[in-house]
Write a protein that holds these residues in place. Structure first.
Motif, PDB file in Angstrom:
ATOM      1  N   GLU A 153       0.845  -1.188   0.000  1.00 22.64           N
ATOM      2  CA  GLU A 153       0.000   0.000   0.000  1.00 22.64           C
ATOM      3  C   GLU A 153       0.883   1.241   0.000  1.00 22.64           C
ATOM      4  O   GLU A 153       1.864   1.327   0.733  1.00 22.64           O
ATOM      5  CB  GLU A 153      -0.895  -0.007   1.251  1.00 22.64           C
ATOM      6  CG  GLU A 153      -1.841   1.179   1.311  1.00 22.64           C
ATOM      7  CD  GLU A 153      -2.682   1.174   2.573  1.00 22.64           C
ATOM      8  OE1 GLU A 153      -3.436   2.131   2.780  1.00 22.64           O
ATOM      9  OE2 GLU A 153      -2.554   0.201   3.350  1.00 22.64           O
ATOM     10  N   GLY A 154       0.536   2.211  -0.822  1.00 20.90           N
ATOM     11  CA  GLY A 154       1.289   3.460  -0.869  1.00 20.90           C
ATOM     12  C   GLY A 154       2.533   3.409  -1.721  1.00 20.90           C
ATOM     13  O   GLY A 154       3.348   4.329  -1.690  1.00 20.90           O
ATOM     14  N   VAL A 155       2.714   2.340  -2.501  1.00 23.38           N
ATOM     15  CA  VAL A 155       3.890   2.217  -3.355  1.00 23.38           C
ATOM     16  C   VAL A 155       3.481   2.340  -4.821  1.00 23.38           C
ATOM     17  O   VAL A 155       2.569   1.652  -5.277  1.00 23.38           O
ATOM     18  CB  VAL A 155       4.612   0.873  -3.128  1.00 23.38           C
ATOM     19  CG1 VAL A 155       5.778   0.719  -4.110  1.00 23.38           C
ATOM     20  CG2 VAL A 155       5.122   0.779  -1.700  1.00 23.38           C
ATOM     21  N   ILE A 156       4.151   3.234  -5.534  1.00 22.86           N
ATOM     22  CA  ILE A 156       3.902   3.430  -6.964  1.00 22.86           C
ATOM     23  C   ILE A 156       5.144   2.971  -7.715  1.00 22.86           C
ATOM     24  O   ILE A 156       6.261   3.353  -7.368  1.00 22.86           O
ATOM     25  CB  ILE A 156       3.627   4.908  -7.297  1.00 22.86           C
ATOM     26  CG1 ILE A 156       2.526   5.475  -6.388  1.00 22.86           C
ATOM     27  CG2 ILE A 156       3.238   5.066  -8.764  1.00 22.86           C
ATOM     28  CD1 ILE A 156       2.359   6.980  -6.520  1.00 22.86           C
ATOM     29  N   THR A 157       4.966   2.155  -8.744  1.00 27.24           N
ATOM     30  CA  THR A 157       6.114   1.671  -9.500  1.00 27.24           C
ATOM     31  C   THR A 157       5.931   1.918 -10.984  1.00 27.24           C
ATOM     32  O   THR A 157       4.818   1.908 -11.512  1.00 27.24           O
ATOM     33  CB  THR A 157       6.335   0.158  -9.289  1.00 27.24           C
ATOM     34  OG1 THR A 157       5.180  -0.555  -9.739  1.00 27.24           O
ATOM     35  CG2 THR A 157       6.586  -0.156  -7.834  1.00 27.24           C
ATOM     36  N   THR A 158       7.039   2.149 -11.657  1.00 29.96           N
ATOM     37  CA  THR A 158       7.088   2.175 -13.107  1.00 29.96           C
ATOM     38  C   THR A 158       8.480   1.709 -13.506  1.00 29.96           C
ATOM     39  O   THR A 158       9.485   2.321 -13.130  1.00 29.96           O
ATOM     40  CB  THR A 158       6.795   3.578 -13.695  1.00 29.96           C
ATOM     41  OG1 THR A 158       6.929   3.531 -15.126  1.00 29.96           O
ATOM     42  CG2 THR A 158       7.727   4.640 -13.147  1.00 29.96           C
ATOM     43  N   GLY A 159       8.559   0.600 -14.225  1.00 27.12           N
ATOM     44  CA  GLY A 159       9.862   0.037 -14.551  1.00 27.12           C
ATOM     45  C   GLY A 159      10.632  -0.271 -13.280  1.00 27.12           C
ATOM     46  O   GLY A 159      10.132  -0.914 -12.354  1.00 27.12           O
ATOM     47  N   GLY A 160      11.853   0.238 -13.195  1.00 25.39           N
ATOM     48  CA  GLY A 160      12.685   0.009 -12.023  1.00 25.39           C
ATOM     49  C   GLY A 160      12.530   1.052 -10.937  1.00 25.39           C
ATOM     50  O   GLY A 160      13.198   0.979  -9.900  1.00 25.39           O
ATOM     51  N   LEU A 161      11.652   2.027 -11.135  1.00 28.78           N
ATOM     52  CA  LEU A 161      11.411   3.053 -10.118  1.00 28.78           C
ATOM     53  C   LEU A 161      10.298   2.613  -9.179  1.00 28.78           C
ATOM     54  O   LEU A 161       9.257   2.122  -9.617  1.00 28.78           O
ATOM     55  CB  LEU A 161      11.007   4.387 -10.755  1.00 28.78           C
ATOM     56  CG  LEU A 161      11.979   5.059 -11.715  1.00 28.78           C
ATOM     57  CD1 LEU A 161      11.430   6.423 -12.123  1.00 28.78           C
ATOM     58  CD2 LEU A 161      13.354   5.205 -11.098  1.00 28.78           C
ATOM     59  N   SER A 162      10.507   2.805  -7.884  1.00 26.05           N
ATOM     60  CA  SER A 162       9.495   2.473  -6.890  1.00 26.05           C
ATOM     61  C   SER A 162       9.454   3.586  -5.849  1.00 26.05           C
ATOM     62  O   SER A 162      10.456   3.863  -5.186  1.00 26.05           O
ATOM     63  CB  SER A 162       9.813   1.134  -6.217  1.00 26.05           C
ATOM     64  OG  SER A 162       8.804   0.794  -5.296  1.00 26.05           O
ATOM     65  N   LEU A 163       8.290   4.226  -5.741  1.00 27.20           N
ATOM     66  CA  LEU A 163       8.125   5.340  -4.808  1.00 27.20           C
ATOM     67  C   LEU A 163       7.206   4.921  -3.670  1.00 27.20           C
ATOM     68  O   LEU A 163       6.037   4.599  -3.888  1.00 27.20           O
ATOM     69  CB  LEU A 163       7.542   6.557  -5.532  1.00 27.20           C
ATOM     70  CG  LEU A 163       7.386   7.823  -4.685  1.00 27.20           C
ATOM     71  CD1 LEU A 163       8.766   8.405  -4.364  1.00 27.20           C
ATOM     72  CD2 LEU A 163       6.525   8.861  -5.413  1.00 27.20           C
ATOM     73  N   ASP A 164       7.748   4.923  -2.456  1.00 21.11           N
ATOM     74  CA  ASP A 164       6.963   4.630  -1.262  1.00 21.11           C
ATOM     75  C   ASP A 164       6.471   5.962  -0.719  1.00 21.11           C
ATOM     76  O   ASP A 164       7.225   6.724  -0.108  1.00 21.11           O
ATOM     77  CB  ASP A 164       7.826   3.907  -0.227  1.00 21.11           C
ATOM     78  CG  ASP A 164       7.015   3.393   0.955  1.00 21.11           C
ATOM     79  OD1 ASP A 164       6.007   4.045   1.306  1.00 21.11           O
ATOM     80  OD2 ASP A 164       7.382   2.355   1.523  1.00 21.11           O
ATOM     81  N   THR A 165       5.183   6.250  -0.939  1.00 26.10           N
ATOM     82  CA  THR A 165       4.642   7.550  -0.554  1.00 26.10           C
ATOM     83  C   THR A 165       4.410   7.665   0.949  1.00 26.10           C
ATOM     84  O   THR A 165       4.190   8.763   1.456  1.00 26.10           O
ATOM     85  CB  THR A 165       3.316   7.820  -1.286  1.00 26.10           C
ATOM     86  OG1 THR A 165       2.376   6.792  -0.973  1.00 26.10           O
ATOM     87  CG2 THR A 165       3.539   7.857  -2.796  1.00 26.10           C
ATOM     88  N   LEU A 166       4.446   6.524   1.657  1.00 29.14           N
ATOM     89  CA  LEU A 166       4.303   6.563   3.113  1.00 29.14           C
ATOM     90  C   LEU A 166       5.643   6.841   3.775  1.00 29.14           C
ATOM     91  O   LEU A 166       5.746   7.642   4.700  1.00 29.14           O
ATOM     92  CB  LEU A 166       3.712   5.246   3.616  1.00 29.14           C
ATOM     93  CG  LEU A 166       2.327   4.875   3.056  1.00 29.14           C
ATOM     94  CD1 LEU A 166       1.855   3.544   3.620  1.00 29.14           C
ATOM     95  CD2 LEU A 166       1.307   5.969   3.354  1.00 29.14           C
ATOM     96  N   ALA A 167       6.676   6.145   3.306  1.00 26.11           N
ATOM     97  CA  ALA A 167       8.018   6.347   3.859  1.00 26.11           C
ATOM     98  C   ALA A 167       8.746   7.513   3.204  1.00 26.11           C
ATOM     99  O   ALA A 167       9.820   7.903   3.645  1.00 26.11           O
ATOM    100  CB  ALA A 167       8.846   5.076   3.694  1.00 26.11           C
ATOM    101  N   LYS A 168       8.149   8.053   2.113  1.00 24.00           N
ATOM    102  CA  LYS A 168       8.760   9.158   1.356  1.00 24.00           C
ATOM    103  C   LYS A 168      10.133   8.751   0.818  1.00 24.00           C
ATOM    104  O   LYS A 168      11.110   9.495   0.910  1.00 24.00           O
ATOM    105  CB  LYS A 168       8.907  10.418   2.218  1.00 24.00           C
ATOM    106  CG  LYS A 168       7.645  10.854   2.930  1.00 24.00           C
ATOM    107  CD  LYS A 168       6.566  11.260   1.964  1.00 24.00           C
ATOM    108  CE  LYS A 168       5.330  11.768   2.704  1.00 24.00           C
ATOM    109  NZ  LYS A 168       4.184  12.050   1.795  1.00 24.00           N
TER     110      LYS A 168
END
Length: 229
Positions: free
Chosen positions: A129-144
């Motif tokens: 939950e709260g993780v956005i991915t595209t290819g090899g990029l992964s953004l954890d919007t909760l942990a920033k």
């Protein structure tokens, strides 16, 4: 030990790439046309394919389509053509990356390493939950936190806001004014240079080759977008 298949009808390129791959510790399989490449992936466990486009018999694009019918291993296309339309065509056929000849062998090795790391790590990753991915990029919007191919990347607060904005709107194109207003939360004014400087800094942190960005791309005459993979 990971295995990389190199397919090119130019024996000199084939042997050169083989040398660099073995120096990086990879097991190497070779092929000189698309049919041979298909046989290699059929009879061996392959973790990444480097595939030339222009080859006699079966070319790299047709071989890519055939591989994608059953396999999701990373495929990096090689081509002497550098036009954007050629790159788009290669990616639309199912390739994961595109390298233009003549290429820097060290850059090619970095791309191979990146693709294998993403392929092997994402296979075991669970959606969070709260993780956005595209290819090899992964953004954890909760942990920033942002990771690129599994490795954490340090971003400034403004850089994080820009990346977050793009990753929440994957594939959409925004002008520099729209980006500025969304991130800085104030009227754009003379914002183009400010946005461009920050995007260039982000590219230095997330792209293998910032001059040929895979993720954060310019759309000429309009603005920027984050590519969706």
């Amino acid at each position: 030990m990971y295995t990389v298949l190199v397919c090119d009808d130019d024996v000199a390129i084939l042997e050169s790439v083989e040398i660099y791959l073995k120096l990086e510790g990879y097991n190497v399989l070779k092929a000189e046309n698309g049919m041979e490449a298909l046989e290699q992936v059929k009879n061996n466990e392959v973790h990444c394919v480097i595939l030339d486009i222009m080859m006699p018999g079966m070319d790299g694009l047709r071989a890519t389509v055939r591989m994608r019918e059953k396999l999701n291993i990373p495929i990096i296309l090689l081509s002497a053509k550098s036009e954007d339309t050629d790159k788009i065509t290669g990616l639309s056929f199912g390739a994961d990356d595109y390298v233009t000849k003549p290429f820097n062998p060290l850059e090619l090795m970095a791309r191979v390493k990146s693709q294998i790391r993403r392929y092997t790590s994402l296979g075991a990753m669970e959606k969070k939950e709260g993780v956005i991915t595209t290819g090899g990029l992964s953004l954890d919007t909760l942990a920033k936190e942002l990771t690129v191919d599994g490795e954490k990347v340090k971003l400034t607060a403004t850089e994080y806001k820009i990346v977050n904005f793009f990753m929440e709107n994957l594939g959409r194109v925004f002008s520099t004014g729209q980006i500025y207003e969304a991130v800085w939360n104030e009227p754009a004014g003379y914002s183009e240079k400010t946005v461009t400087v920050h995007i260039n800094r982000i590219r230095e942190k997330i792209e293998i080759n910032p001059k040929e960005p895979k993720y954060l791309q310019v759309v000429w005459g309009i603005g920027y977008k984050m590519e969706k993979y």
